[in-house]
Design a protein around this motif. Structure first.
Motif, PDB file in Angstrom:
ATOM      1  N   MET A   1       1.003  -1.216  -0.176  1.00  0.00           N
ATOM      2  CA  MET A   1       0.169  -0.046  -0.142  1.00  0.00           C
ATOM      3  C   MET A   1       0.871   1.265   0.042  1.00  0.00           C
ATOM      4  O   MET A   1       1.764   1.499   0.871  1.00  0.00           O
ATOM      5  N   LEU A   2       0.647   2.126  -1.117  1.00  0.00           N
ATOM      6  CA  LEU A   2       1.365   3.235  -1.217  1.00  0.00           C
ATOM      7  C   LEU A   2       0.988   4.492  -0.135  1.00  0.00           C
ATOM      8  O   LEU A   2      -0.369   4.599   0.205  1.00  0.00           O
ATOM      9  N   PRO A   3       2.036   5.162   0.601  1.00  0.00           N
ATOM     10  CA  PRO A   3       1.507   6.218   1.251  1.00  0.00           C
ATOM     11  C   PRO A   3       0.732   7.346   0.479  1.00  0.00           C
ATOM     12  O   PRO A   3       0.842   7.368  -0.683  1.00  0.00           O
ATOM     13  N   LYS A   4       0.110   8.175   1.022  1.00  0.00           N
ATOM     14  CA  LYS A   4      -0.575   9.192   0.298  1.00  0.00           C
ATOM     15  C   LYS A   4       0.408  10.020  -0.403  1.00  0.00           C
ATOM     16  O   LYS A   4       1.031  10.647   0.037  1.00  0.00           O
ATOM     17  N   LEU A   5       0.150  10.424  -1.808  1.00  0.00           N
ATOM     18  CA  LEU A   5       0.854  11.255  -2.526  1.00  0.00           C
ATOM     19  C   LEU A   5       0.231  12.527  -2.790  1.00  0.00           C
ATOM     20  O   LEU A   5      -0.914  12.661  -3.024  1.00  0.00           O
ATOM     21  N   GLN A   6       1.053  13.562  -1.953  1.00  0.00           N
ATOM     22  CA  GLN A   6       0.267  14.602  -1.759  1.00  0.00           C
ATOM     23  C   GLN A   6       1.190  15.977  -2.205  1.00  0.00           C
ATOM     24  O   GLN A   6       0.965  17.159  -2.083  1.00  0.00           O
ATOM     25  N   PHE A   7       2.404  15.673  -2.419  1.00  0.00           N
ATOM     26  CA  PHE A   7       3.228  16.676  -3.173  1.00  0.00           C
ATOM     27  C   PHE A   7       3.757  16.266  -4.301  1.00  0.00           C
ATOM     28  O   PHE A   7       3.967  15.267  -4.889  1.00  0.00           O
ATOM     29  N   THR A   8       4.603  17.417  -5.272  1.00  0.00           N
ATOM     30  CA  THR A   8       5.147  17.222  -6.310  1.00  0.00           C
ATOM     31  C   THR A   8       6.457  17.802  -6.511  1.00  0.00           C
ATOM     32  O   THR A   8       6.591  18.556  -5.373  1.00  0.00           O
ATOM     33  N   LEU A   9       7.292  17.414  -7.075  1.00  0.00           N
ATOM     34  CA  LEU A   9       8.487  17.883  -7.183  1.00  0.00           C
ATOM     35  C   LEU A   9       9.186  17.709  -8.772  1.00  0.00           C
ATOM     36  O   LEU A   9       8.948  16.871  -9.320  1.00  0.00           O
ATOM     37  N   CYS A  10       9.617  18.987  -9.342  1.00  0.00           N
ATOM     38  CA  CYS A  10       9.823  18.839 -10.679  1.00  0.00           C
ATOM     39  C   CYS A  10      11.496  19.770 -10.698  1.00  0.00           C
ATOM     40  O   CYS A  10      11.742  20.814  -9.762  1.00  0.00           O
ATOM     41  N   PHE A  11      11.930  19.213 -11.741  1.00  0.00           N
ATOM     42  CA  PHE A  11      13.346  19.576 -12.064  1.00  0.00           C
ATOM     43  C   PHE A  11      13.371  20.005 -13.496  1.00  0.00           C
ATOM     44  O   PHE A  11      13.372  19.595 -14.262  1.00  0.00           O
ATOM     45  N   LEU A  12      13.370  21.746 -13.536  1.00  0.00           N
ATOM     46  CA  LEU A  12      13.504  22.336 -14.640  1.00  0.00           C
ATOM     47  C   LEU A  12      14.912  22.476 -15.286  1.00  0.00           C
ATOM     48  O   LEU A  12      15.787  22.661 -14.753  1.00  0.00           O
ATOM     49  N   THR A  13      15.127  22.108 -16.471  1.00  0.00           N
ATOM     50  CA  THR A  13      16.227  21.786 -17.051  1.00  0.00           C
ATOM     51  C   THR A  13      16.458  22.943 -18.178  1.00  0.00           C
ATOM     52  O   THR A  13      15.322  23.212 -18.835  1.00  0.00           O
ATOM     53  N   ARG A  14      17.518  23.300 -18.369  1.00  0.00           N
ATOM     54  CA  ARG A  14      18.167  24.127 -19.630  1.00  0.00           C
ATOM     55  C   ARG A  14      19.620  23.831 -19.747  1.00  0.00           C
ATOM     56  O   ARG A  14      20.388  24.112 -19.332  1.00  0.00           O
ATOM     57  N   GLY A  15      19.617  22.935 -20.920  1.00  0.00           N
ATOM     58  CA  GLY A  15      20.744  22.346 -21.510  1.00  0.00           C
ATOM     59  C   GLY A  15      21.246  21.343 -20.387  1.00  0.00           C
ATOM     60  O   GLY A  15      20.462  20.393 -19.777  1.00  0.00           O
ATOM     61  N   GLU A  43      -6.856  19.316  -8.150  1.00  0.00           N
ATOM     62  CA  GLU A  43      -6.013  19.476  -9.080  1.00  0.00           C
ATOM     63  C   GLU A  43      -5.495  17.655  -9.218  1.00  0.00           C
ATOM     64  O   GLU A  43      -5.592  17.274  -8.433  1.00  0.00           O
ATOM     65  N   SER A  44      -4.998  17.892 -10.658  1.00  0.00           N
ATOM     66  CA  SER A  44      -4.127  16.570 -10.718  1.00  0.00           C
ATOM     67  C   SER A  44      -2.771  16.772 -10.337  1.00  0.00           C
ATOM     68  O   SER A  44      -2.449  18.031 -10.016  1.00  0.00           O
ATOM     69  N   ALA A  45      -1.981  15.746 -10.034  1.00  0.00           N
ATOM     70  CA  ALA A  45      -0.452  16.039  -9.923  1.00  0.00           C
ATOM     71  C   ALA A  45       0.191  16.976 -10.642  1.00  0.00           C
ATOM     72  O   ALA A  45       0.944  17.859 -10.546  1.00  0.00           O
ATOM     73  N   GLU A 156      -1.350  -0.018 -10.128  1.00  0.00           N
ATOM     74  CA  GLU A 156      -2.508   0.474  -9.848  1.00  0.00           C
ATOM     75  C   GLU A 156      -2.281   2.106  -9.400  1.00  0.00           C
ATOM     76  O   GLU A 156      -3.419   2.661  -9.306  1.00  0.00           O
ATOM     77  N   LEU A 157      -1.340   2.712  -9.664  1.00  0.00           N
ATOM     78  CA  LEU A 157      -1.179   4.129  -9.397  1.00  0.00           C
ATOM     79  C   LEU A 157      -1.951   5.075 -10.483  1.00  0.00           C
ATOM     80  O   LEU A 157      -1.865   5.009 -11.810  1.00  0.00           O
ATOM     81  N   ARG A 158      -2.991   5.811  -9.645  1.00  0.00           N
ATOM     82  CA  ARG A 158      -3.855   6.817 -10.544  1.00  0.00           C
ATOM     83  C   ARG A 158      -3.359   8.206 -10.053  1.00  0.00           C
ATOM     84  O   ARG A 158      -3.549   8.448  -9.007  1.00  0.00           O
ATOM     85  N   LEU A 159      -3.047   8.722 -11.106  1.00  0.00           N
ATOM     86  CA  LEU A 159      -2.697  10.368 -10.799  1.00  0.00           C
ATOM     87  C   LEU A 159      -3.839  11.183 -11.343  1.00  0.00           C
ATOM     88  O   LEU A 159      -3.994  12.428 -11.310  1.00  0.00           O
TER      89      LEU A 159
END
Length: 159
Positions: A1-15, A43-45, A156-159
């Motif tokens: 069982m997955l813990p609750k997914l409630q955060f997002t993290l993004c890595f913005l790249t340039r080159g 919101e969705s993730a 089974e992951l649904r975002l």
């Protein structure tokens, strides 16, 4: 069982550079991390991470790429999880934000620097080098990574 997914993290790249945030508050205060935060119930993730990117950098993006999930237990906040993304940064410099200082850092620096959140050393080489989405699970004790596991994203992951 997955813990609750409630955060997002993004890595913005340039080159070969990645936009990083030097966090000025917990969790991970005083360390460099990607851009992200909570996503709202309506919101969705993806919608959440795009909103967070705009709030923290001023960049308005139409898309980000799903790279996997990260879950934890025993950390400074309760067990939980976040959804990982990468995105190509648009032209121009980011605006300042109240979360901390933004700066462009070389991708290779993320993989080894003691100044970044420690789990980045494990997952960033995968997500920044084009791996298929993965599940990264970390177990912490006394603020240190005790163990981690890398596995496929659960079907089974649904975002």
């Amino acid at each position: 069982m997955l813990p609750k997914l409630q955060f997002t993290l993004c890595f913005l790249t340039r080159g070969d550079d990645v936009l990083m945030l030097h966090r000025n508050r917990p969790p991970n205060a005083g360390l460099w991390n990607g851009i992200g935060g909570h996503w709202e119930e309506d919101e969705s993730a993806l919608q959440g991470v795009l909103r967070e990117i705009e709030e923290e950098t001023g960049y308005h993006l139409e898309k980000a790429f799903f790279c996997g999930i990260l879950t934890w237990e025993g950390f400074e906040i309760p067990a939980g999880g976040l959804v990982l993304f990468t995105a190509q940064a648009p032209e121009g410099e980011p605006q300042g934000c109240s979360e901390g200082k933004l700066a462009w850092k070389p991708k290779e620096w993320l993989f080894h620097s003691p100044e970044v959140v420690s789990n980045i050393h494990v997952f960033a080489p995968y997500i920044l080098n084009g791996s298929n989405p993965l599940h990264f699970h970390f177990i912490y004790e006394a603020g240190k990574i005790l163990a981690y596991k890398i596995s496929p994203v659960p079907a089974e992951l649904r975002l």
